[in-house]
Motif scaffolding. Structure first.
Motif, PDB file in Angstrom:
ATOM      1  N   GLN A   1      37.056  60.796  31.368  1.00 45.81           N
ATOM      2  CA  GLN A   1      37.345  61.777  30.322  1.00 45.81           C
ATOM      3  C   GLN A   1      38.509  61.346  29.472  1.00 45.81           C
ATOM      4  O   GLN A   1      39.303  60.522  29.900  1.00 45.81           O
ATOM      5  N   SER A   2      38.634  61.944  28.306  1.00 42.94           N
ATOM      6  CA  SER A   2      39.775  61.643  27.450  1.00 42.94           C
ATOM      7  C   SER A   2      41.063  62.077  28.150  1.00 42.94           C
ATOM      8  O   SER A   2      41.120  63.121  28.762  1.00 42.94           O
ATOM      9  N   LYS A   3      42.063  61.197  28.069  1.00 40.98           N
ATOM     10  CA  LYS A   3      43.364  61.534  28.638  1.00 40.98           C
ATOM     11  C   LYS A   3      44.269  62.148  27.574  1.00 40.98           C
ATOM     12  O   LYS A   3      45.463  62.270  27.750  1.00 40.98           O
ATOM     13  N   TYR A   4      43.674  62.452  26.436  1.00 40.17           N
ATOM     14  CA  TYR A   4      44.424  63.096  25.366  1.00 40.17           C
ATOM     15  C   TYR A   4      43.861  64.479  25.061  1.00 40.17           C
ATOM     16  O   TYR A   4      43.194  64.674  24.061  1.00 40.17           O
TER      17      TYR A   4
ATOM     18  N   ASP B   1      49.061  50.115  34.460  1.00 41.50           N
ATOM     19  CA  ASP B   1      48.744  51.388  35.108  1.00 41.50           C
ATOM     20  C   ASP B   1      49.897  52.361  34.876  1.00 41.50           C
ATOM     21  O   ASP B   1      50.983  52.216  35.430  1.00 41.50           O
ATOM     22  N   ASP B   2      49.627  53.360  34.050  1.00 44.03           N
ATOM     23  CA  ASP B   2      50.651  54.330  33.662  1.00 44.03           C
ATOM     24  C   ASP B   2      50.774  55.438  34.715  1.00 44.03           C
ATOM     25  O   ASP B   2      50.524  56.602  34.439  1.00 44.03           O
ATOM     26  N   GLY B   3      51.132  55.031  35.933  1.00 47.37           N
ATOM     27  CA  GLY B   3      51.345  56.005  37.007  1.00 47.37           C
ATOM     28  C   GLY B   3      50.112  56.834  37.343  1.00 47.37           C
ATOM     29  O   GLY B   3      50.213  58.049  37.554  1.00 47.37           O
TER      30      GLY B   3
ATOM     31  N   ALA C   1      41.714  51.309  27.379  1.00 48.94           N
ATOM     32  CA  ALA C   1      40.984  50.749  28.515  1.00 48.94           C
ATOM     33  C   ALA C   1      39.543  51.248  28.571  1.00 48.94           C
ATOM     34  O   ALA C   1      38.712  50.680  29.268  1.00 48.94           O
ATOM     35  N   ASP C   2      39.230  52.313  27.838  1.00 44.89           N
ATOM     36  CA  ASP C   2      37.856  52.834  27.888  1.00 44.89           C
ATOM     37  C   ASP C   2      36.907  52.077  26.948  1.00 44.89           C
ATOM     38  O   ASP C   2      35.730  52.406  26.858  1.00 44.89           O
ATOM     39  N   LEU C   3      37.461  51.073  26.239  1.00 43.79           N
ATOM     40  CA  LEU C   3      36.681  50.246  25.313  1.00 43.79           C
ATOM     41  C   LEU C   3      35.913  51.055  24.267  1.00 43.79           C
ATOM     42  O   LEU C   3      34.812  50.690  23.876  1.00 43.79           O
ATOM     43  N   GLN C   4      36.524  52.131  23.816  1.00 39.53           N
ATOM     44  CA  GLN C   4      35.922  52.866  22.701  1.00 39.53           C
ATOM     45  C   GLN C   4      36.021  52.037  21.431  1.00 39.53           C
ATOM     46  O   GLN C   4      35.245  52.212  20.510  1.00 39.53           O
ATOM     47  N   ASP C   5      37.032  51.166  21.410  1.00 39.51           N
ATOM     48  CA  ASP C   5      37.165  50.276  20.272  1.00 39.51           C
ATOM     49  C   ASP C   5      36.260  49.077  20.539  1.00 39.51           C
ATOM     50  O   ASP C   5      36.234  48.546  21.636  1.00 39.51           O
TER      51      ASP C   5
ATOM     52  N   ASN D   1      44.520  56.980  35.113  1.00 39.61           N
ATOM     53  CA  ASN D   1      43.365  57.535  35.819  1.00 39.61           C
ATOM     54  C   ASN D   1      42.028  57.050  35.258  1.00 39.61           C
ATOM     55  O   ASN D   1      41.180  57.837  34.860  1.00 39.61           O
ATOM     56  N   GLU D   2      41.860  55.760  35.240  1.00 44.32           N
ATOM     57  CA  GLU D   2      40.644  55.179  34.655  1.00 44.32           C
ATOM     58  C   GLU D   2      39.739  54.557  35.721  1.00 44.32           C
ATOM     59  O   GLU D   2      39.052  53.575  35.458  1.00 44.32           O
ATOM     60  N   GLU D   3      39.733  55.096  36.945  1.00 41.76           N
ATOM     61  CA  GLU D   3      38.958  54.458  38.020  1.00 41.76           C
ATOM     62  C   GLU D   3      37.471  54.308  37.696  1.00 41.76           C
ATOM     63  O   GLU D   3      36.843  53.350  38.100  1.00 41.76           O
TER      64      GLU D   3
HETATM   65  N1  UDP Z   1      46.635  56.603  28.595  1.00 40.18           N
HETATM   66  C1  UDP Z   1      47.807  56.229  29.248  1.00 40.18           C
HETATM   67  N2  UDP Z   1      48.693  57.207  29.603  1.00 40.18           N
HETATM   68  C2  UDP Z   1      48.483  58.532  29.349  1.00 40.18           C
HETATM   69  C3  UDP Z   1      47.297  58.899  28.657  1.00 40.18           C
HETATM   70  C4  UDP Z   1      46.394  57.903  28.288  1.00 40.18           C
HETATM   71  O1  UDP Z   1      48.044  55.048  29.490  1.00 40.18           O
HETATM   72  O2  UDP Z   1      49.330  59.349  29.712  1.00 40.18           O
HETATM   73  C5  UDP Z   1      45.668  55.556  28.193  1.00 40.18           C
HETATM   74  C6  UDP Z   1      44.230  55.787  28.629  1.00 40.18           C
HETATM   75  O3  UDP Z   1      43.998  55.314  29.925  1.00 40.18           O
HETATM   76  C7  UDP Z   1      43.451  55.011  27.578  1.00 40.18           C
HETATM   77  C8  UDP Z   1      44.309  55.155  26.344  1.00 40.18           C
HETATM   78  O4  UDP Z   1      45.618  55.514  26.805  1.00 40.18           O
HETATM   79  O5  UDP Z   1      43.351  53.627  27.897  1.00 40.18           O
HETATM   80  C9  UDP Z   1      43.781  56.174  25.375  1.00 40.18           C
HETATM   81  O6  UDP Z   1      43.489  57.385  26.025  1.00 40.18           O
HETATM   82  P1  UDP Z   1      42.114  58.156  25.828  1.00 40.18           P
HETATM   83  O7  UDP Z   1      40.986  57.201  25.748  1.00 40.18           O
HETATM   84  O8  UDP Z   1      42.019  59.164  26.907  1.00 40.18           O
HETATM   85  O9  UDP Z   1      42.350  58.868  24.415  1.00 40.18           O
HETATM   86  P2  UDP Z   1      41.272  59.190  23.275  1.00 40.18           P
HETATM   87  O10 UDP Z   1      40.508  57.921  23.046  1.00 40.18           O
HETATM   88  O11 UDP Z   1      40.440  60.284  23.812  1.00 40.18           O
HETATM   89  O12 UDP Z   1      42.108  59.581  22.096  1.00 40.18           O
END
Ligand code: UDP
Ligand code: MG
Length: 320
Positions: free
Chosen positions: A216-219, A53-55, A108-112, A18-20
């Motif tokens: 948003q964070s997916k975690y 794309d993880d579904g 994918a959010d390029l936080q790194d 869900n990274e649209e």
């Molecule tokens: N992600 C995924 N499947 C999931 C949850 C997250 O592929 O069930 C991916 C998400 O799209 C992202 C990466 O894993 O690219 C890390 O997730 P996120 O940035 O939400 O985590 P955080 O940085 O908040 O720990």
């Protein structure tokens, strides 16, 4: 290896769920980075960016299809349903393994920080087969995230799990190390625990972790706890040993209680022990319940592993 000019083929692996909101920006920035590396003769122009794309249940896949149709450097895999970040990452690595010399995985959010790629490739050039990206500080993370994450690494180390402190899944892996990774067949994947077991020459590079700019964070907390638990029970049997020690301590304690009970009986004031009994019953049953629960976790894990079900199913592939 790219035969024309002897530079490695890099595949950048980006799992997305869900990274649209962020995909176009990620595409723009990774494209810039890859082109820059090609111009500097650090990587081959056969290098690619692979979205897994993880579904997703939003527009993620449609966007990936669009991006691919415009620029073949970007390719994609689509899972038939959500199977989690670790599985998406693993699928990407295995897909890239025979097509590339090195892979670099990131969120994918390029936080790194993308500039970490240059350093990683330099380390590979010096002979490292695995390069760990380590968050040098976590200024952009909330206090809660930083606190829970860092203590997770400490707790894992305490339980005897070999794990790289403050390294998430931002890492370079060579073809050689990926071939070794492929041998690990466990369904409960915790890559941060497996990769250090592979061996090979490794090195570390450090970077600042940025704030997530879009989406948003997916975690969420619940997923984080599940992930931490997965890591612990997949790599350490120390909790089981702790139960044994606990049982031993309880046995000694119960002997003391027995002596106490007998003394009270002899003194003829037996009923006064009521508070003590109530507390003991709840405490002991609580500990027992917890211990059975921990045992159950391991039994359940064995059950899942013995089925040897596929980790994921790839529904679509975009690559040409
Ligand atoms: N992600 C995924 N499947 C999931 C949850 C997250 O592929 O069930 C991916 C998400 O799209 C992202 C990466 O894993 O690219 C890390 O997730 P996120 O940035 O939400 O985590 P955080 O940085 O908040 O720990
Ligand atoms: Mg993130």
């Amino acid at each position: 290896m790219d035969e024309n000019n002897n530079v490695p083929i890099l595949y950048l692996i980006l799992p997305c769920f869900n990274e649209e909101e962020i995909l176009l920006k990620t595409t723009e920035e990774t494209d810039k980075k890859i082109n820059q590396l090609i111009e500097q003769d650090k990587i081959s122009n056969l290098s690619r960016v692979l979205y897994v794309d993880d579904g997703s249940i939003d527009n993620t896949w449609n966007i990936i299809e669009d991006i691919h149709s415009q620029n073949k450097r970007f390719c994609g895999l689509k899972f038939s349903k959500n199977k989690g970040h670790q599985n998406a990452l693993f699928a990407g690595l295995m897909f890239a393994k025979d097509k590339s010399d090195i892979t670099i995985s990131m969120d994918a959010d390029l936080q790194d920080d993308l500039d970490v790629i240059d350093e990683m490739i330099n380390e590979y050039g010096k002979g490292s087969q695995i390069v760990y990206g380590i968050r040098s500080s976590r200024q952009s993370d909330s206090f809660f995230k930083k606190f829970t994450a860092e203590n997770f690494y400490r707790f894992m180390a305490f339980l005897g799990v070999e794990i790289v402190f403050n390294h998430a899944d931002c890492r370079l892996m060579s073809k050689k190390s990926l071939n070794a990774l492929e041998e690990y067949e466990e369904v409960n994947l915790f890559l941060r625990g497996i990769v250090p077991q592979l061996g090979f020459k490794t090195s570390n590079v450090y970077y600042e972790r940025n704030k997530r700019e879009l989406g948003q964070s997916k975690y969420p907390f619940k997923k984080m706890v599940k992930f931490a638990f997965e890591g612990i029970t997949s790599f350490s049997i120390r909790p089981l040993k702790m139960i044994t020690s606990l049982g031993f301590i309880m046995a000694i304690f119960s002997f003391i209680v027995m002596v106490y009970a007998l003394i009270v009986k002899i003194l003829g004031s037996a009923v006064s022990g009521w508070t003590f009994i109530i507390i003991s019953i709840w405490l002991v049953s609580g500990i027992q319940m917890l211990s059975i629960g921990i045992l159950g976790e391991y039994v359940g894990k064995m059950y899942i592993e013995t089925k040897k079900r596929p980790r994921y199913i790839i529904e679509k592939e975009l690559f040409d």
